[in-house]
Each structure stands twice: as C-alpha cells, then as structure tokens.
Design a protein around this motif. Structure first.
Motif, short mmCIF file in Angstrom:
data_model
loop_
_atom_site.label_atom_id
_atom_site.label_comp_id
_atom_site.label_asym_id
_atom_site.label_seq_id
_atom_site.Cartn_x
_atom_site.Cartn_y
_atom_site.Cartn_z
N LEU A 182 0.81 -1.22 0.00
CA LEU A 182 0.00 0.00 0.00
C LEU A 182 0.85 1.28 0.00
N MET A 183 2.15 1.16 0.22
CA MET A 183 2.99 2.35 0.28
C MET A 183 3.06 3.04 -1.08
N GLN A 184 3.26 4.35 -1.04
CA GLN A 184 3.34 5.12 -2.28
C GLN A 184 4.52 4.65 -3.11
N GLN A 185 4.27 4.36 -4.37
CA GLN A 185 5.30 3.78 -5.23
C GLN A 185 5.39 4.55 -6.55
N THR A 186 6.57 4.50 -7.14
CA THR A 186 6.78 5.08 -8.47
C THR A 186 7.26 3.97 -9.40
N PRO A 187 6.96 4.09 -10.71
CA PRO A 187 7.38 3.04 -11.64
C PRO A 187 8.91 2.93 -11.71
N GLY A 188 9.40 1.70 -11.76
CA GLY A 188 10.82 1.44 -11.95
C GLY A 188 11.04 0.68 -13.25
N PRO A 189 12.28 0.29 -13.53
CA PRO A 189 12.56 -0.43 -14.77
C PRO A 189 12.01 -1.85 -14.74
N ASP A 190 11.67 -2.37 -15.90
CA ASP A 190 11.26 -3.77 -16.07
C ASP A 190 10.07 -4.15 -15.19
N GLY A 191 9.12 -3.23 -15.04
CA GLY A 191 7.92 -3.54 -14.30
C GLY A 191 8.05 -3.47 -12.79
N SER A 192 9.20 -3.05 -12.30
CA SER A 192 9.38 -2.93 -10.86
C SER A 192 8.71 -1.67 -10.35
N ARG A 193 8.58 -1.59 -9.03
CA ARG A 193 8.03 -0.41 -8.37
C ARG A 193 9.01 0.03 -7.30
N VAL A 194 9.08 1.34 -7.07
CA VAL A 194 10.08 1.88 -6.14
C VAL A 194 9.39 2.66 -5.03
N VAL A 195 9.73 2.34 -3.79
CA VAL A 195 9.28 3.10 -2.62
C VAL A 195 10.45 3.98 -2.19
N GLU A 196 10.33 5.28 -2.42
CA GLU A 196 11.39 6.21 -2.03
C GLU A 196 11.23 6.56 -0.55
N ASN A 197 12.34 6.95 0.06
CA ASN A 197 12.34 7.40 1.46
C ASN A 197 11.65 6.39 2.36
N LEU A 198 12.10 5.17 2.28
CA LEU A 198 11.52 4.08 3.07
C LEU A 198 11.64 4.40 4.56
N PRO A 199 10.53 4.30 5.31
CA PRO A 199 10.61 4.51 6.76
C PRO A 199 11.54 3.49 7.41
#
Length: 250
Positions: A182-199
């Motif tokens: 459920l964390m806010q995610q941005t698209p990454g390469p090859d279908g991955s997702r990225v959670v920036e500034n992980l708590p």
C-alpha cells in the motif's frame, strides 16, 4: 505480537529561530513544489510567502501535540514526519508518514477543533506554518487550492479505510506485506516499483503494531525470495505481483 515502541517524550519545542532569509525568487520556486500551492498565481504566492513562518525541528521532536489548538496549516518542506496517536500508557501508534511537500493540521483547522493526533519528526525537518485565517481564505477564494484540498480529503478517507482493513489482518507477516504493497510507489525499470524514502523498520513497526525485529525478518525474507531489493533509504519491489499474492495470503 509485541507492543509498539514507546515514543520518547518531548516538551513543546522551544521557539525556534527563524530560518535564515533566502532570496524571494528561490523561496517562491521552493513553495511551488508544494502540490497544494503549485497553481497559485505569482501574486498569490507572494502573499502566502509573506505570512509563512519557517521552523527547524530536530529528529524526534514533537512538531504538533494531540489536543493542541488548530491555529494553522503546516507544510513539510524537508525531512520526514510521522503522524502518531499517543496512548494513555505513553505508547505511540503510527497512523501515517509525511514527506516533503505534504501538509498537515488541516482537520483541526477546518473543524475549528483541537489536534486529533501528534506529529513527530523522524528526521531533522523544516516546516512552514500558515496562520488559520490565511489558510481558510485560500480554501474559500482559490479554486485550485479548494479542489486539491477536496481531493486530499477524499484520498485520506480511502487510505484510512485501507489502513483499518490492514490492521484487522491477524497474521503479522501478511500485515507487513500488505503495508508495503500500500505504500506510495513510483514506476521502476522492467515492471518494478520503487518506494522512495523508506521509513525505518521501527517506524513501520509502530504503524502496524508489531516489533522492529518482525519487520526486519519479513523484509529479509522478501529479499531472499527476490521479490524486493532494499537500498539505504528506498525499497525496489522487483516482483509487485508476487508481493500482492503474499499480501492476499495466496
């Protein structure tokens, strides 16, 4: 299941020295990075800038206290905050995380009520305070601000509903997987997702009522299975579908 970590008790931070002045043009550009203010005209933005008060707070300072006066709207300009509820025995229960560009304190302001939760700095932060009268004037006279505030409140209701459903999951590991999904995610390469500034693991544990060690073990398991890759302050979800299946218990 272990209890949430106790929040280090802080008195109200002493009145902080105002942030050193910056050039008007630089500040104006900086304020446009705040989504709520991004569509204001230059004239409106200058007026808002003239009313803002800027404050630095060190890590673990209590920026807002539950029960305090709803005397203004606050913007997080840098760093990270956690919205928490403090139980009678002094434990902190995390409600949500805030990142640069987010605003807070809007519920007490709109309702003309006291603060419903506390806000704690999880890093050193820079916060801007906009007095209630100015903020309410923006809500009623700026269509872009009013529209974005309505959207924010609708999203908040949806997030709160999702979070209540998350906390009802009895299996602790599934609760962690669901929280990550459920964390806010941005698209990454090859279908991955990225959670920036992980708590931090402790902050995640506080949010979902478990222990830091349990969060660490769950993330380690995900890494060993090739589902996620953890960097210093971000999480790369290499296989979002696999994470979703684990969150659903399948």
């Amino acid at each position: 299941m272990s209890s949430t970590a106790k929040l280090t008790q802080h008195r109200d931070p002493p009145e902080q020295a105002a942030v050193p002045e910056v050039q008007e043009r630089q500040l104006q550009v900086h304020l446009r990075k705040i989504p709520l203010l991004s569509e204001l005209t230059d004239e409106e933005l200058i007026k808002v800038k003239g009313e803002l008060r800027f404050r630095h707070y060190p890590k673990r300072s209590v920026v807002l206290h539950k029960g305090g006066s709803g005397d203004g709207l606050l913007f997080l300009l840098s760093g990270h905050l956690q919205v928490v509820d403090i139980t009678e025995d002094g434990r902190s229960v995390g409600l949500r995380m805030l990142s640069a560009g987010d605003f807070f304190g809007e519920i007490a302001l709109i309702n003309d009520s006291t603060r419903s939760a506390s806000v704690v700095a999880t890093t050193e932060v820079l916060v801007a305070f906009l007095p209630a009268a100015v903020a309410l004037h923006l809500f009623s006279h700026s269509p872009s601000v009013a529209r974005k505030m309505l959207g924010h409140l609708a999203q908040k209701i949806q997030r709160d509903s999702e979070f209540r459903a998350l906390l009802s999951i009895n299996n602790t590991t599934r609760r962690i997987y669901t929280y990550i999904a459920l964390m806010q995610q941005t698209p990454g390469p090859d279908g991955s997702r990225v959670v920036e500034n992980l708590p931090t693991h402790q902050d995640i544990a506080n949010m979902i009522n478990t222990s830091r060690e349990t969060v660490t073990r769950a993330l380690l398991t995900l890494g060993q299975q090739g589902i996620v890759q953890k960097d210093a302050h971000r999480l790369i979800i290499l296989d979002p579908e696999a994470l979703q299946r684990l969150a659903q218990g399948t």
